[in-house]
Design a protein around this motif. Structure first.
Motif, mmCIF file in Angstrom:
data_model
loop_
_atom_site.group_PDB
_atom_site.id
_atom_site.type_symbol
_atom_site.label_atom_id
_atom_site.label_comp_id
_atom_site.label_asym_id
_atom_site.label_seq_id
_atom_site.Cartn_x
_atom_site.Cartn_y
_atom_site.Cartn_z
ATOM 1 N N GLN A 55 -9.373 -7.522 1.462
ATOM 2 C CA GLN A 55 -9.754 -6.194 0.965
ATOM 3 C C GLN A 55 -10.824 -5.487 1.800
ATOM 4 O O GLN A 55 -10.716 -4.283 2.028
ATOM 5 N N PRO A 56 -11.883 -6.166 2.258
ATOM 6 C CA PRO A 56 -12.879 -5.452 3.069
ATOM 7 C C PRO A 56 -12.269 -4.800 4.318
ATOM 8 O O PRO A 56 -12.667 -3.704 4.707
ATOM 9 N N LYS A 81 -9.359 3.138 5.118
ATOM 10 C CA LYS A 81 -9.442 4.336 4.284
ATOM 11 C C LYS A 81 -10.441 5.345 4.845
ATOM 12 O O LYS A 81 -10.389 6.520 4.510
ATOM 13 N N LYS A 82 -11.334 4.894 5.719
ATOM 14 C CA LYS A 82 -12.336 5.771 6.320
ATOM 15 C C LYS A 82 -11.774 6.566 7.496
ATOM 16 O O LYS A 82 -12.405 7.501 7.969
ATOM 17 N N TYR A 89 -0.320 1.056 2.974
ATOM 18 C CA TYR A 89 -1.439 1.642 3.713
ATOM 19 C C TYR A 89 -0.858 2.328 4.947
ATOM 20 O O TYR A 89 -0.114 1.716 5.711
ATOM 21 N N ASN A 132 -5.999 -11.760 -1.450
ATOM 22 C CA ASN A 132 -6.256 -10.315 -1.448
ATOM 23 C C ASN A 132 -7.751 -10.006 -1.404
ATOM 24 O O ASN A 132 -8.168 -9.056 -0.740
ATOM 25 N N SER A 133 -8.553 -10.789 -2.100
ATOM 26 C CA SER A 133 -10.001 -10.535 -2.057
ATOM 27 C C SER A 133 -10.551 -10.795 -0.657
ATOM 28 O O SER A 133 -11.501 -10.150 -0.234
ATOM 29 N N LYS A 182 -3.977 6.987 4.516
ATOM 30 C CA LYS A 182 -3.651 7.150 3.096
ATOM 31 C C LYS A 182 -3.180 5.820 2.514
ATOM 32 O O LYS A 182 -2.756 4.930 3.240
ATOM 33 N N THR A 183 -3.251 5.743 1.198
ATOM 34 C CA THR A 183 -2.657 4.614 0.480
ATOM 35 C C THR A 183 -1.696 5.173 -0.561
ATOM 36 O O THR A 183 -1.940 6.230 -1.149
ATOM 37 N N LEU A 196 -9.053 -3.806 4.622
ATOM 38 C CA LEU A 196 -8.199 -2.705 4.171
ATOM 39 C C LEU A 196 -9.033 -1.495 3.745
ATOM 40 O O LEU A 196 -8.601 -0.359 3.924
ATOM 41 N N LYS A 197 -10.224 -1.728 3.230
ATOM 42 C CA LYS A 197 -11.111 -0.616 2.862
ATOM 43 C C LYS A 197 -11.564 0.153 4.105
ATOM 44 O O LYS A 197 -11.775 1.357 4.043
ATOM 45 N N GLN A 198 -11.690 -0.540 5.241
ATOM 46 C CA GLN A 198 -12.087 0.121 6.492
ATOM 47 C C GLN A 198 -11.107 1.218 6.874
ATOM 48 O O GLN A 198 -11.491 2.275 7.355
#
Length: 182
Positions: free
Chosen positions: A14-15, A21-22, A69, A10-11, A27-28, A17-19
């Motif tokens: 994560q970078p 969100k922009k 996501y 997951n770590s 949505k999550t 998956l964070k993209q």
């Protein structure tokens, strides 16, 4: 052979998956699906995976938690790029950890109408599993799931609209409630 390291995996993703969100409209949502001993309604589910192992309680129970996501259809190119990045990271991870217990499935793009697992992480010491799964729905929207499962995995129908599913009781996300005739 060692259990799949969900935290490390997951770590790694994560970078990416964070993209997402922009992206406007992305949505999550939390995932919470549970079925207890004695509950049975096969018609409620699109996928049922039963794990019968010496480490399982074999009571046909299951708890699935995680994150859903959502990427709206207008971000098709970005969604496909995110998918390729996730697939690449998953492939690199499993190749650099051959001693971990996993299943990896390659597809070139988001699967259409059929939730597919990119990676399933197994933990042979108990009945816990991890899933990184993706799908494109009829409306062209994209869905990515990171799931932690204990016991049997039962994925409820309309999972992409649910806030939770507990023994047949559905709680829908705001604005996703079915119409009266459904």
């Amino acid at each position: 052979m060692q259990p799949f390291d969900t935290v490390a995996f997951n770590s790694r993703i994560q970078p990416v998956l964070k993209q997402l969100k922009k992206l406007k409209g992305a949505k999550t949502y939390p995932v919470y699906w549970r079925h207890d001993e004695g509950f049975k309604n096969d018609d409620d589910f699109v996928r049922l995976i039963s794990f019968q192992s010496e480490n399982s309680d074999n009571k046909h129970t299951g708890l699935t938690t995680g994150i859903h996501y959502f990427i709206p259809s207008q971000h098709k190119d970005e969604a496909q790029a995110i998918y390729r990045q996730l697939d690449s990271l998953a492939y690199d991870y499993v190749n650099s950890h051959p001693n971990q217990f996993y299943s990896y499935n390659y597809t070139r793009r988001f699967p259409y109408l059929n939730l597919k697992d990119i990676v399933t992480g197994h933990n042979f010491k108990d009945d816990k599993e991890y899933y990184l799964s993706c799908m494109c729905d009829r409306d062209g929207n994209f869905h990515i799931l990171t799931l932690n499962n204990k016991g049997e995995l039962w994925i409820p129908r309309d999972w992409q609209k649910l806030k939770s599913y507990i023994n047949g009781k559905r709680i829908y996300l705001k604005g996703m409630e079915p119409k009266k005739d459904e």
